[in-house]
Design an enzyme around this catalytic site. Structure first.
Site, PDB file in Angstrom:
ATOM      1  N   HIS A  59      41.811  34.157  28.313  1.00  0.00           N
ATOM      2  CA  HIS A  59      41.834  35.859  27.953  1.00  0.00           C
ATOM      3  C   HIS A  59      41.461  35.374  26.195  1.00  0.00           C
ATOM      4  CE1 HIS A  59      44.198  35.286  31.499  1.00  0.00           C
ATOM      5  NE2 HIS A  59      44.389  36.684  31.816  1.00  0.00           N
ATOM      6  N   HIS A 196      44.393  45.979  39.867  1.00  0.00           N
ATOM      7  CA  HIS A 196      44.948  46.707  38.456  1.00  0.00           C
ATOM      8  C   HIS A 196      43.459  46.312  37.713  1.00  0.00           C
ATOM      9  CE1 HIS A 196      44.392  41.737  37.580  1.00  0.00           C
ATOM     10  NE2 HIS A 196      44.737  42.556  36.033  1.00  0.00           N
ATOM     11  N   GLU A 243      39.442  39.319  38.969  1.00  0.00           N
ATOM     12  CA  GLU A 243      40.396  38.024  39.021  1.00  0.00           C
ATOM     13  C   GLU A 243      39.853  37.598  40.126  1.00  0.00           C
ATOM     14  OE1 GLU A 243      42.968  38.420  34.995  1.00  0.00           O
ATOM     15  OE2 GLU A 243      43.479  38.967  36.862  1.00  0.00           O
TER      16      GLU A 243
HETATM   17 FE   LIG Z   1      44.013  38.337  33.699  1.00  0.00          FE
END
Ligand SMILES: [Fe+2]
Length: 314
Positions: A59, A196, A243
Site C-alpha cells: 500500500h 470494501h 484485492e
Molecule cells: Fe489492502
C-alpha cells in the site's frame, strides 16, 4: 520434496493491526473479529508449516505510483515492517527463505511469468496483519513461527492482473514448490478484501452475498471465479474488492479438490468485510472424506420403491 499443504485466505484490514498494536483486541467491537481466528491459530500451531508464501499487496510502502511491479517476489533474508505513516508496526522482522524464493523465481520465470525480484523490501499491514491473525500477537523482540516468502501483487493501480492470470501463477508456484528438493511443509496465503470501498460516493460498500458466493466457489468451483472480469469486482465488491484476485493465486497453488477446514466471515471491521478461509490439500494417497450415509429411512423407502417396480414388472 517440498509440498504445499494448505491455503489460507484472510482480509488484511489495517485497522485490525491498529487494534492489536493499541491493545484493543478485547473490546467488544474487535473481539467479534479476533474470536473468529482462534480456531485458525490453533490449526496453525498444530500444522507447524516450515515456510509460508504470503500473497499480499503493498500500500505505497515499498513501492509507489512511481513504480509498481505487477508481481514482485521477496527473495531477501529478511523483511522489516514498513513505516506506514505512524512508525513501523511493533511486530518482529519477517525472516525470508532466500533459497526457496530463488528457486520459485527461477521456476516461475522459466514458466513465462515475469516476476520482479526484490532483494530488499519492507512489508506493510497487507502482510503483517494476516500474519498476526494466523500466528497470534507476537512481541517485536521475539520471532514469527516460520520464515515467509512475500509475493506482492499490484491491485492498487490500473491495470491489475486478471483473476485467470493470478490463478495460473498459483499453478506455476505449486509446480515450483513441488520441484524443490528439501522436505518442507508449505502454506500459502491469499490476502485482502473482501468487499470494501474506502472512498468516493460508494464508500462503505459491503456486499455479503457476493463475498459468500466467492468463498463458496473458492472452495468448490474456483474455475467460476477465474472468469470474473475486473469490472464485476469493482461493481459488486467495491473499488478495493479487486484485492480478491490475490486469493486466486493461493487457490491456483492448491490441488483441484480441497477440503474446507474452516471459514469465518464478519462485517464490518473498519469499513471492510472480513473474510477468512482455510483450504487443505488432501494428504498424498488419502481418499476423499467418506460421503455422509443416507438415513436408513431413505434407504428403506428406495428398497420399497424398487420392490414395487419389480412387482409391477413381474
Ligand atoms: Fe489492502
Amino acid at each position: 520434496m517440498a509440498r504445499i499443504i494448505a491455503g489460507i485466505g484472510s482480509s488484511h484490514v489495517p485497522a485490525i493491526g491498529a487494534a492489536i498494536d493499541n491493545g484493543k483486541t478485547e473490546e467488544p467491537y474487535w473481539k467479534r473479529v479476533f474470536s473468529g481466528f482462534e480456531k485458525s491459530q490453533a490449526w496453525m500451531r498444530e500444522t507447524k508449516p516450515d515456510v509460508a508464501i504470503i500473497v499480499y499487496n503493498d500500500h505505497a510502502s515499498a513501492f509507489s505510483v512511481d513504480m509498481i511491479p505487477t508481481f514482485a517476489l521477496g527473495c531477501a533474508a529478511e523483511f522489516p515492517p514498513a513505516d506506514e505513516g505512524w512508525g513501523p508496526r511493533p511486530v518482529p522482522v519477517v525472516q525470508g527463505y532466500p533459497a526457496l524464493a530463488s528457486h520459485i523465481a527461477q521456476s516461475v520465470i522459466l514458466d513465462e511469468f515475469d516476476l520482479t525480484i526484490c532483494n530488499k523490501m519492507e512489508v506493510d499491514h497487507g502482510m503483517t496483519v494476516p500474519m498476526n491473525l494466523l500466528f497470534g500477537n507476537i512481541d517485536k523482540n521475539s520471532h514469527w513461527p516460520c520464515p515467509v516468502i512475500p509475493l506482492a501483487v499490484n491491485v492498487v493501480m490500473y491495470p491489475p492482473p486478471t483473476g485467470h492470470r493470478c490463478f495460473m501463477l498459483g499453478r506455476a508456484i505449486r509446480k515450483a514448490v513441488a520441484s524443490y528438493p528439501e522436505d518442507l511443509k508449505v502454506v500459502i496465503f491469499g490476502t485482502g478484501g473482501l468487499s470494501h470501498q474506502i472512498s468516493g460516493p460508494r464508500a462503505g460498500l459491503i456486499n455479503s452475498k457476493w463475498d459468500k458466493a466467492f468463498l463458496d466457489n473458492l472452495s468448490k468451483d474456483p474455475q467460476k471465479l477465474v472468469k470474473i472480469p475486473h469490472v464485476d469486482y469493482m461493481r459488486e465488491a467495491g473499488a478495493e474488492g479487486i484485492e480478491m484476485v490475490m486469493w486466486l493465486i493461493m487457490r491456483g497453488a492448491l490441488d483441484e479438490k480441497v477440503d474446507e477446514v474452516y471459514r469465518f466471515y464478519t462485517v464490518p471491521a473498519s469499513n471492510t468485510a472480513v473474510g477468512h478461509i482455510i483450504l487443505a490439500n488432501r494428504a498424498r494417497g488419502a481418499k476423499a472424506p467418506p460421503r455422509k450415509h443416507k438415513p436408513a429411512a431413505a434407504k428403506h423407502k428406495r428398497a420399497a420403491a424398487r420392490a414395487k417396480v419389480q412387482q409391477v414388472r413381474s
